[in-house]
Every structure is written in structure tokens, then in C-alpha cells.
Motif scaffolding. Structure first.
Motif, PDB file in Angstrom:
ATOM      1  N   SER A  40      -1.599 -14.860   3.634  1.00  0.00           N
ATOM      2  CA  SER A  40      -0.633 -15.641   2.858  1.00  0.00           C
ATOM      3  C   SER A  40       0.456 -16.139   3.804  1.00  0.00           C
ATOM      4  O   SER A  40       0.455 -15.798   4.989  1.00  0.00           O
ATOM      5  CB  SER A  40      -0.021 -14.781   1.760  1.00  0.00           C
ATOM      6  N   LEU A  41       1.402 -16.921   3.305  1.00  0.00           N
ATOM      7  CA  LEU A  41       2.455 -17.480   4.157  1.00  0.00           C
ATOM      8  C   LEU A  41       3.317 -16.386   4.775  1.00  0.00           C
ATOM      9  O   LEU A  41       3.826 -16.508   5.882  1.00  0.00           O
ATOM     10  CB  LEU A  41       3.339 -18.418   3.326  1.00  0.00           C
ATOM     11  N   LYS A  42       3.474 -15.260   4.036  1.00  0.00           N
ATOM     12  CA  LYS A  42       4.356 -14.187   4.525  1.00  0.00           C
ATOM     13  C   LYS A  42       3.606 -13.159   5.369  1.00  0.00           C
ATOM     14  O   LYS A  42       4.155 -12.136   5.734  1.00  0.00           O
ATOM     15  CB  LYS A  42       5.001 -13.488   3.325  1.00  0.00           C
ATOM     16  N   GLY A  43       2.344 -13.361   5.610  1.00  0.00           N
ATOM     17  CA  GLY A  43       1.539 -12.411   6.370  1.00  0.00           C
ATOM     18  C   GLY A  43       0.290 -12.100   5.590  1.00  0.00           C
ATOM     19  O   GLY A  43      -0.074 -12.828   4.673  1.00  0.00           O
ATOM     20  N   ASN A  44      -0.346 -10.944   5.920  1.00  0.00           N
ATOM     21  CA  ASN A  44      -1.560 -10.570   5.199  1.00  0.00           C
ATOM     22  C   ASN A  44      -1.227  -9.657   4.024  1.00  0.00           C
ATOM     23  O   ASN A  44      -0.534  -8.650   4.206  1.00  0.00           O
ATOM     24  CB  ASN A  44      -2.532  -9.846   6.124  1.00  0.00           C
ATOM     25  N   ALA A  45      -1.733 -10.027   2.826  1.00  0.00           N
ATOM     26  CA  ALA A  45      -1.611  -9.126   1.666  1.00  0.00           C
ATOM     27  C   ALA A  45      -2.748  -8.126   1.775  1.00  0.00           C
ATOM     28  O   ALA A  45      -3.903  -8.518   1.925  1.00  0.00           O
ATOM     29  CB  ALA A  45      -1.712  -9.918   0.379  1.00  0.00           C
ATOM     30  N   LEU A  46      -2.390  -6.817   1.770  1.00  0.00           N
ATOM     31  CA  LEU A  46      -3.418  -5.792   2.035  1.00  0.00           C
ATOM     32  C   LEU A  46      -3.524  -4.769   0.916  1.00  0.00           C
ATOM     33  O   LEU A  46      -2.521  -4.451   0.264  1.00  0.00           O
ATOM     34  CB  LEU A  46      -3.065  -5.030   3.323  1.00  0.00           C
ATOM     35  N   VAL A  47      -4.735  -4.269   0.741  1.00  0.00           N
ATOM     36  CA  VAL A  47      -4.938  -3.083  -0.102  1.00  0.00           C
ATOM     37  C   VAL A  47      -5.426  -1.998   0.848  1.00  0.00           C
ATOM     38  O   VAL A  47      -6.510  -2.088   1.402  1.00  0.00           O
ATOM     39  CB  VAL A  47      -5.980  -3.329  -1.209  1.00  0.00           C
ATOM     40  N   LEU A  48      -4.560  -0.986   1.019  1.00  0.00           N
ATOM     41  CA  LEU A  48      -4.836   0.046   2.017  1.00  0.00           C
ATOM     42  C   LEU A  48      -4.919   1.421   1.373  1.00  0.00           C
ATOM     43  O   LEU A  48      -4.385   1.618   0.286  1.00  0.00           O
ATOM     44  CB  LEU A  48      -3.666   0.096   3.010  1.00  0.00           C
ATOM     45  N   PRO A  49      -5.526   2.359   2.073  1.00  0.00           N
ATOM     46  CA  PRO A  49      -5.402   3.743   1.610  1.00  0.00           C
ATOM     47  C   PRO A  49      -3.933   4.159   1.723  1.00  0.00           C
ATOM     48  O   PRO A  49      -3.276   3.826   2.723  1.00  0.00           O
ATOM     49  CB  PRO A  49      -6.264   4.543   2.584  1.00  0.00           C
ATOM     50  N   ASN A  50      -3.433   4.824   0.686  1.00  0.00           N
ATOM     51  CA  ASN A  50      -2.024   5.242   0.703  1.00  0.00           C
ATOM     52  C   ASN A  50      -1.918   6.549   1.486  1.00  0.00           C
ATOM     53  O   ASN A  50      -2.379   7.592   1.030  1.00  0.00           O
ATOM     54  CB  ASN A  50      -1.538   5.430  -0.741  1.00  0.00           C
ATOM     55  N   THR A  51      -1.303   6.470   2.653  1.00  0.00           N
ATOM     56  CA  THR A  51      -1.255   7.659   3.516  1.00  0.00           C
ATOM     57  C   THR A  51       0.128   8.278   3.574  1.00  0.00           C
ATOM     58  O   THR A  51       0.273   9.439   3.918  1.00  0.00           O
ATOM     59  CB  THR A  51      -1.687   7.298   4.945  1.00  0.00           C
ATOM     60  N   ASP A  52       1.163   7.499   3.193  1.00  0.00           N
ATOM     61  CA  ASP A  52       2.520   8.057   3.332  1.00  0.00           C
ATOM     62  C   ASP A  52       2.971   8.850   2.096  1.00  0.00           C
ATOM     63  O   ASP A  52       4.067   9.384   2.061  1.00  0.00           O
ATOM     64  CB  ASP A  52       3.535   6.944   3.666  1.00  0.00           C
ATOM     65  N   GLY A  53       2.121   8.910   1.059  1.00  0.00           N
ATOM     66  CA  GLY A  53       2.445   9.738  -0.108  1.00  0.00           C
ATOM     67  C   GLY A  53       3.401   9.110  -1.098  1.00  0.00           C
ATOM     68  O   GLY A  53       3.667   9.670  -2.148  1.00  0.00           O
ATOM     69  N   GLU A  54       3.935   7.966  -0.783  1.00  0.00           N
ATOM     70  CA  GLU A  54       4.869   7.314  -1.718  1.00  0.00           C
ATOM     71  C   GLU A  54       4.102   6.374  -2.641  1.00  0.00           C
ATOM     72  O   GLU A  54       3.215   5.652  -2.181  1.00  0.00           O
ATOM     73  CB  GLU A  54       5.916   6.523  -0.939  1.00  0.00           C
ATOM     74  N   ASP A  55       4.491   6.402  -3.921  1.00  0.00           N
ATOM     75  CA  ASP A  55       3.786   5.541  -4.871  1.00  0.00           C
ATOM     76  C   ASP A  55       3.990   4.077  -4.534  1.00  0.00           C
ATOM     77  O   ASP A  55       5.079   3.665  -4.149  1.00  0.00           O
ATOM     78  CB  ASP A  55       4.292   5.797  -6.300  1.00  0.00           C
TER      79      ASP A  55
END
Lengths: 277, 281
Positions: A237-252
Motif C-alpha cells: 500500500s502507499l504507507k508500506g506493506n499491510a501484513l498479517v503476521l503471527p503475533n509474537t509480542d503477546g499484545e492484542d
């Protein structure tokens, strides 16, 4: 509330479901997502008893839907994508149709209808498609059936009505009710559903609660190539890459339903494995 | 509450059906009355001696009953031919039996009563008008001294004017209910054009039945024997005097006649019930 085991269904030569299993519990609003032609409407009609399984078993509220017993029909309401309203006034329709539903609440109906800004005069067939749909949504909610099935309910609604729809649905669900909404307009269900079902190739590909999704997946914008490589799904996207990642930092992380849906369709197996790990 | 039949629930269904369709039904009856008046008016213009005689009334009543009744019956479950209407109809919390009985009440019972009332509402004043016209213009039939007399209003229960040999049988009345029940089944069976498709199906059935009764059975008879009607078989010798006749016992003939008179509509209604039950959208 609804238990589907090993459901198989086909239209003449086209197989739609083969061994589909699904359980729906009260107190939830389910979002049923899937590509066109994957069987979302077919599944709703199987649950409501308008289509019959070729094999397998459906139990809805202790009934076998295909028998269409009155006690079952009183407790299940299907709001179809294509619907019909008789050419009579709203008052007369309510007077006759509501009597079939023991839990119908007339005050609720008029409250919802007022919320949608529906004109109460004239024949229902003189109304626009959108107004008719809002009227039927108001009726469906006022029926207070334990199981409410909605097929593309936001199709034909304007932006304000979609927002009103979300507000009304969120207020209508309680611990005894289950609402299953089928749609391909995932944005319309944002902040409304609490569980997502994705149907693909005749089976349920993904079935997770929104809480679990927030905990296990992260939705972010990033220009980092390493993060992009780790992503289940990426979209520039214009602001960078929109990503769906594994959540590793534990924050919702706040789920983006559209991104999630695309990720599941393209990398469903990997995502499911991640949820099981 | 009973899941197969509940009278209060059936009443609600009937009230709901009436509420949704009354405008259409009343307009249709008005149209039927108008067509009958138009037809009688046309006859009055053509014939000033005996324009609406009892045979014309008989033929008008039964032709109208067959045409309108069968067309109406073919629309009773026509909602099932449209996806949106079918879902609305099947989702009404009433049993299939209640839905069928509601269809039979409107399509068979009430239609027959309403059609007969409309027939007489038009028939009585038009026959009276015809009598006055005839009386004011002619006293006798042309070139005779035979008085014309009043035309009289048809009694539909009097079978004198039926064009059949045995006037004891209300053949057309029974035939009407039998044929109409087939159209009722057709309205569930055929999603589109149910009237036309039912007409074609009945014609095909009739041709097959006649061929079987005449040719099919003859194949199984000994040489020289052939069917006379459904219960008589004849063996022709060189002349009529020496021909032989085999007839089913009277009791068998009566059973056959009663079965054909009274069993066809219920059989079709039962099939309609199962089709309705198995209907998918």
C-alpha cells in the motif's frame, strides 16, 4: 444449538459440501465468509430446512430441520438475500405474520423500524429494496428467535443504515441467541461478529473467535522485508506493506477482517497450524 | 402444540392468507362476473329468441368452472416456483398439512362457492333481462305458433342438460374436482408455467390411458374379442345377433365408478402433501 456432522450436499452434478462439520453456540454472532459460490447461502438453507442434506446430520435446537415442524420454524428465522413481502400495509402484515411467533415483540419491531427510519404508510411493495430489507431485518430481530440466520443482510443498505444495522444487531444478541451472518462484505461486520467461519471447497476452513485472532495474529503496516517474509499474507500500500503476521509480542492486535479473510483464503493451512501450535 | 395439525394455527394461516390475497381474489371474482356478463350480453345481441337458454347456462357454468377453477388451482402453490416467495411461504411456522388444507380451503371449497355465487349474481338478472327482451319482441318461435316462454334459471344440481347418456351422474362436477386436484398438484410439481405443463401432462396421460384401454387391453384378449368400454368386452361373430358380451359384475362396476368419482381428488391431494413436504428451495 446447531450441530452439523459430516454434511454432504450437492446440486445435481455440483458438489457443494463434502464432510462438513460445524457447531454453533448461543451467545455468539458468527460471521460466515467465503467466496462466491462456496455454499454460504446453501449452508444457511440447510440449517433452516429449505434444502436437505444428501448425507450427514444437522441438529438445530433439537430438531431435524428438513422436517420443518412448526415448533422449529418458530425458533429459527432466515433472512434471505432475495426476499418477498406481500402487497399489504405494514400494520396488517405485523398483525397476521407476528402471531405465528410466540416471542415476537411488537414494540421492539416499531423501535427497530423507527431506528432505520422506515416510513410506516402505504403498501410494503411500494417501498424501495433497501427499505423493504430494513423492514424485514426489524421483523427478524423482533421475532426474538434463538437462531437467526442472515444472508447478505447489508446488501442494498446505505452507509447510515449499515451502521444502524451493526448497532441494532449488537444490542439484540444475548446469551440465549445465536446469530449467523453470511456475507462477502466483510467490512460491514467489523466490530460486530465475535467468531469467524470461513467456508472453502465444501468445508469449514477456519473457525476462530475474535479474541483468539487478536491474540494469535498481528495486523500491521511495515516496510521491513524480514517482517514481510514472515507474514502469512502481505499487500503493498502507499504507507508500506499491510501484513498479517503471527503475533509474537503477546499484545492484542485489532483484526482487519478483509486482510484476515484474504490471508485465510491464501494461507489457510499455515494459519490453522499456527492456531493449533 | 400438535406439530401435524393445530386448528388455532390453521385459523391463523387462513386469516393470513386471506389478508394477503383478498384484494386479488375479490378483483378476480369481479373479472369472472364481468366476463360472464359480457358473454351473456354478446348472446343477447346475436339471438333474440332464446339467447340464454338452460343449455347455454349449463355450458357457461361448467366451462367457466373448469377454466377458472383449474387456472386458479395452478396458482395455489405457485409461490414455490420463486425462490424468494418459496422461502417466505415455507418459513411460516405452520405444518405442511395445515398449508395444504389452507390451499384446499381456498382453491377447492371457497372458490367453488364463490364462483357459484358470482355465476348466479350475473345469471339471474341477465336471464330476467333476456326474458323481458324476448317478451317485448317476439311471442312465438319463428314461423310457428309455439310460444317462446321464459328461459328459466339453471339449477346446477339438475343434470338434465348434461351432454351425457346417463343423467344420474354428476359427471362434470366430479370430473371438475378430479381435474382441478391435478392442477393443484401441478402447482407444486412445476416451478414455472404450471398451468400449461399440467394441461400437457393431462393430455399425455389421457392419450396413454385411451390407447391402453383400447389397444393395450385388446392385446391380452383372446382372438375376436375387443373392449367395448372399461367394464365390457365384446366378441363379434358374423352378425350382431350372435355376438357375445362379457360384463364385470354390477358390484365391481359400482366400485370402479365410486373410486373414479370420489378417490381421484384425495389421491392427488395426498401426493400434493408429500411433494410439499419434500419441496426444497
Amino acid at each position: 444449538m446447531v450441530s452439523i456432522q459430516d454434511l454432504s450436499f450437492s446440486y445435481k452434478r455440483k458438489t457443494v459440501f463434502k464432510g462438513l462439520d460445524l457447531n454453533l453456540q448461543p451467545g455468539h454472532i458468527y460471521g460466515l465468509l467465503g467466496r462466491n459460490g462456496t455454499g454460504k447461502s446453501t449452508l444457511l438453507r440447510n440449517i433452516a430446512g429449505f434444502l436437505f442434506p444428501r448425507s450427514g446430520r444437522i441438529d438445530a435446537l433439537g430438531f431435524e430441520p428438513r422436517r420443518r415442524q412448526p415448533a422449529f420454524l418458530q425458533q429459527v428465522f432466515l433472512l434471505p438475500e432475495e426476499f418477498y413481502l406481500p402487497p399489504i400495509s405494514i400494520a396488517r402484515w405485523i398483525e397476521h405474520a407476528a402471531r405465528f411467533y410466540p416471542l415476537f415483540n411488537t414494540d421492539q419491531f416499531y423501535k427497530y423500524a423507527a431506528g432505520f427510519d422506515i416510513p410506516m404508510e402505504g403498501s410494503m411493495q411500494e417501498m424501495s429494496y433497501g427499505q423493504q430489507k430494513k423492514l424485514l431485518i426489524s421483523f427478524a430481530l423482533a421475532v426474538n428467535s434463538p437462531l437467526l440466520l442472515m444472508d447478505e443482510p447489508t446488501n442494498g443498505l446505505d452507509i447510515l443504515s449499515k451502521s444502524q444495522f451493526r448497532k441494532i444487531i449488537a444490542g439484540a444478541v444475548d446469551e440465549k441467541k445465536c446469530i449467523l451472518i453470511s456475507t462477502h462484505q466483510v467490512k460491514d461486520l467489523e466490530n460486530l461478529i465475535d467468531r469467524i467461519l470461513v467456508i472453502e471447497e465444501g468445508r469449514i476452513l477456519f473457525d476462530q473467535g475474535m479474541d483468539a485472532i487478536s491474540q494469535r495474529l498481528s495486523f500491521t503496516l511495515s516496510s521491513d522485508p524480514e517482517e514481510t517474509a514472515r507474514a502469512f499474507y502481505s499487500e503493498s500500500s502507499l504507507k508500506g506493506n499491510a501484513l498479517v503476521l503471527p503475533n509474537t509480542d503477546g499484545e492484542d492486535s485489532r483484526p482487519d477482517l478483509e486482510m484476515l479473510y484474504k490471508a485465510i483464503i491464501l494461507a489457510g493451512e499455515k494459519i490453522n497450524k499456527h492456531f493449533k501450535s | 402444540m400438535n406439530q401435524t395439525f393445530s386448528f388455532p394455527r390453521w385459523q391463523m394461516l387462513v386469516a393470513s392468507h386471506w389478508s394477503e390475497n383478498r384484494k386479488r381474489y375479490l378483483l378476480s371474482l369481479l373479472a369472472v362476473g364481468g366476463l360472464q356478463a359480457g358473454w351473456y350480453g354478446f348472446l343477447l345481441l346475436l339471438d333474440h329468441f332464446g339467447p340464454i337458454n338452460l343449455f347455454i347456462q349449463y355450458a357457461t357454468y361448467y366451462c367457466g368452472l373448469f377454466l377458472v377453477g383449474c387456472f386458479y388451482a395452478s396458482t395455489i402453490f405457485s409461490d414455490l416456483g420463486s425462490k424468494s416467495r418459496a422461502i417466505q411461504y415455507l418459513s411460516i411456522p405452520a405444518s405442511h398439512l395445515e398449508k395444504l388444507l389452507c390451499g384446499i380451503l381456498f382453491g377447492v371449497v371457497l372458490f367453488f362457492i364463490a364462483f357459484t355465487i358470482v355465476f348466479y349474481i350475473v345469471d339471474i338478472p341477465m336471464v330476467s333481462l333476456a326474458d323481458r327482451i324476448v317478451a317485448s319482441e317476439h311471442q312465438h318461435w319463428p314461423n310457428t305458433f309455439l310460444p317462446i316462454g321464459n328461459l328459466g334459471v339453471l339449477n346446477i344440481w339438475n343434470n338434465t342438460w348434461a351432454p351425457i347418456l346417463d343423467k344420474r351422474y354428476h359427471f362434470f362436477l366430479f370430473a371438475y374436482f378430479a381435474v382441478q386436484s391435478a392442477f393443484l398438484l401441478g402447482s407444486v410439481y412445476f416451478a414455472r408455467w404450471s398451468f400449461i405443463k399440467t394441461v400437457v401432462s393431462l393430455l399425455v396421460f389421457w392419450v396413454v390411458f385411451v390407447l391402453y384401454a383400447q389397444k393395450g387391453i385388446a392385446e391380452h384378449l383372446p382372438d375376436g374379442w375387443h373392449p367395448f368400454d372399461l367394464v365390457r368386452w365384446v366378441h363379434n361373430q358374423d352378425n350382431m345377433a350372435s355376438s357375445s358380451l362379457v360384463v364385470l359384475p354390477d358390484i365391481m362396476e359400482w366400485i370402479l365408478i365410486y373410486l373414479m368419482q370420489y378417490s381421484i381428488p384425495p389421491i392427488f391431494w395426498i401426493i400434493t402433501y408429500f411433494r410439499l413436504k419434500e419441496k426444497e428451495v
